[in-house]
Enzyme design. Sequence first.
Site, PDB file in Angstrom:
ATOM      1  N   GLU A 270       0.502  -0.981  -0.422  1.00  0.00           N
ATOM      2  CA  GLU A 270      -0.200  -0.110   0.081  1.00  0.00           C
ATOM      3  C   GLU A 270       1.393   1.244  -0.213  1.00  0.00           C
ATOM      4  OE1 GLU A 270      -2.746  -0.667   3.422  1.00  0.00           O
ATOM      5  OE2 GLU A 270      -3.412  -1.879   1.978  1.00  0.00           O
TER       6      GLU A 270
ATOM      7  N   CYS B 158       3.119   8.744   1.675  1.00  0.00           N
ATOM      8  CA  CYS B 158       3.441   7.206   2.402  1.00  0.00           C
ATOM      9  C   CYS B 158       3.801   5.948   1.293  1.00  0.00           C
ATOM     10  CB  CYS B 158       2.573   7.487   3.528  1.00  0.00           C
ATOM     11  SG  CYS B 158       3.421   6.291   4.225  1.00  0.00           S
TER      12      CYS B 158
ATOM     13  N   CYS C 265       5.195  -7.141   7.510  1.00  0.00           N
ATOM     14  CA  CYS C 265       6.444  -6.690   8.261  1.00  0.00           C
ATOM     15  C   CYS C 265       7.432  -7.375   9.198  1.00  0.00           C
ATOM     16  CB  CYS C 265       5.941  -4.606   9.361  1.00  0.00           C
ATOM     17  SG  CYS C 265       7.691  -4.616  10.025  1.00  0.00           S
TER      18      CYS C 265
ATOM     19  N   CYS D  27       5.200  -5.009  16.470  1.00  0.00           N
ATOM     20  CA  CYS D  27       4.769  -4.108  17.045  1.00  0.00           C
ATOM     21  C   CYS D  27       3.165  -4.816  17.607  1.00  0.00           C
ATOM     22  CB  CYS D  27       4.912  -2.805  17.087  1.00  0.00           C
ATOM     23  SG  CYS D  27       6.557  -2.121  16.578  1.00  0.00           S
TER      24      CYS D  27
ATOM     25  N   CYS E 119      -0.298  -2.586  15.229  1.00  0.00           N
ATOM     26  CA  CYS E 119       0.187  -2.628  14.167  1.00  0.00           C
ATOM     27  C   CYS E 119      -0.411  -3.734  13.498  1.00  0.00           C
ATOM     28  CB  CYS E 119       1.447  -1.913  13.636  1.00  0.00           C
ATOM     29  SG  CYS E 119       1.556  -1.906  11.760  1.00  0.00           S
TER      30      CYS E 119
ATOM     31  N   CYS F 131      -2.160   5.329  10.329  1.00  0.00           N
ATOM     32  CA  CYS F 131      -1.099   4.941  10.423  1.00  0.00           C
ATOM     33  C   CYS F 131      -0.996   3.351  10.861  1.00  0.00           C
ATOM     34  CB  CYS F 131      -0.045   5.896  11.290  1.00  0.00           C
ATOM     35  SG  CYS F 131       0.161   6.988  11.226  1.00  0.00           S
TER      36      CYS F 131
END
Length: 363
Positions: A96, A125, A132, A136, A139, A355
Amino acid sequence: MAELLQTGLLGLDFQELSALVQKHGQPEYRARQLFQALYPQRVPTLDAISTLPRPFLSALKQEGMEIQQPAIEKSFASVDGTIRYLMAMPDGQTVETVWMPEGDGGEAGDGSDAGDHEWDRATICVSSQVGCAVNCQFCLTALLGVKRNLSAGEIVGQVIAVLNDRKVDLERQRVNIVFMGMGEPFLNYGNFIKAVRLLVEGVGFPESRMTVSTSGIVPRIHDFGREPVRPKLAISLNASNDELRNRIMPINKKWRLELLMQAVRDFPLRNRERVTFEYVLLDNVNDDLAHAREVVELVRGIRCKVNLIALNPGPGIPFSTPEDRRVRAFQNLLIEAGVPAFIRRPRGRDIYAACGQLKRTVA
Ligand code: SAH
Ligand code: SF4
């Protein structure tokens, strides 16, 4: 010179293009023409390059070569003007990329075709990996795990695809880039840095208009400080002590706060540059005034600012968003202690573009 393995031309630097041109027995200046077409002109296909002779283009295509800009598979427009793009790479993987216009008409909020409003500044962005690995706990990208790194061409390609879709003229319009999409840029360091150089030397972005955010890959922070061309640095802090940070950002067990903060203290800032610390506020987890006081101690003596982000919620995320009043109290404590602190308003939450919300949602 290493053998060219990739078939996508996007991502090759001037030296690599020179080698390619030479292999085809073409004069050296053809490399400059290819470079110009790929980066400043953002040409989408070989056939659209008017400066090169047809036989050379045919020879390239016969080897299976194409420019290979990422394809915009879908896009979602928010009421605030933000657009979330789902970009398909040649192997079918998707990432994305988010376009965030700002300024007079950028945020009409009336639900009309938000993407076409006037804007005077915008931020793109970009993603650095498919998924990932950092895990975290707040997220959504973490839930995907990491599928693979993006190549330099795929990183630059996201920017080019968005600029072309938005018909941006970089000589007249001001665009910033943040490496804050899916993935941890410092775990794909070589490709990330190569992409930065192509954006600066090729596409035409000044390094001062780019920021990279890292969860705290300490050895790479040291490397990054030595780069001759580099974006600004942002650190995802998100917790004010090791116990808390170990819990919400397990990467902290590998590089604890002391090591992270030392790397930031050693980081060679340019004239008037500041480090940004990002701090996602999780209701009743890391958002007490006692945590704010710990943050003040952590950043003491560092030329920095703190960006506070109230959690953007999502399915499977075991935290909630604090009330505004708690966010403002946290901010006030930092400001009164002399630490510049800003509250980042969410962009494109309605389309899962904010975010920590990037997880390739397709509806
Ligand atoms: N992997 C890099 C860059 C991408 S994340 C990094 O972590 O720094 C970009 C920012 O989004 C980080 O500062 C991260 O802390 C923040 N973020 C992640 N999940 C979030 C969420 N659910 N709500 C608000 N911000 C979030
Ligand atoms: Fe990865 Fe950044 Fe999300 Fe952490 S916040 S899981 S490092 S993308």
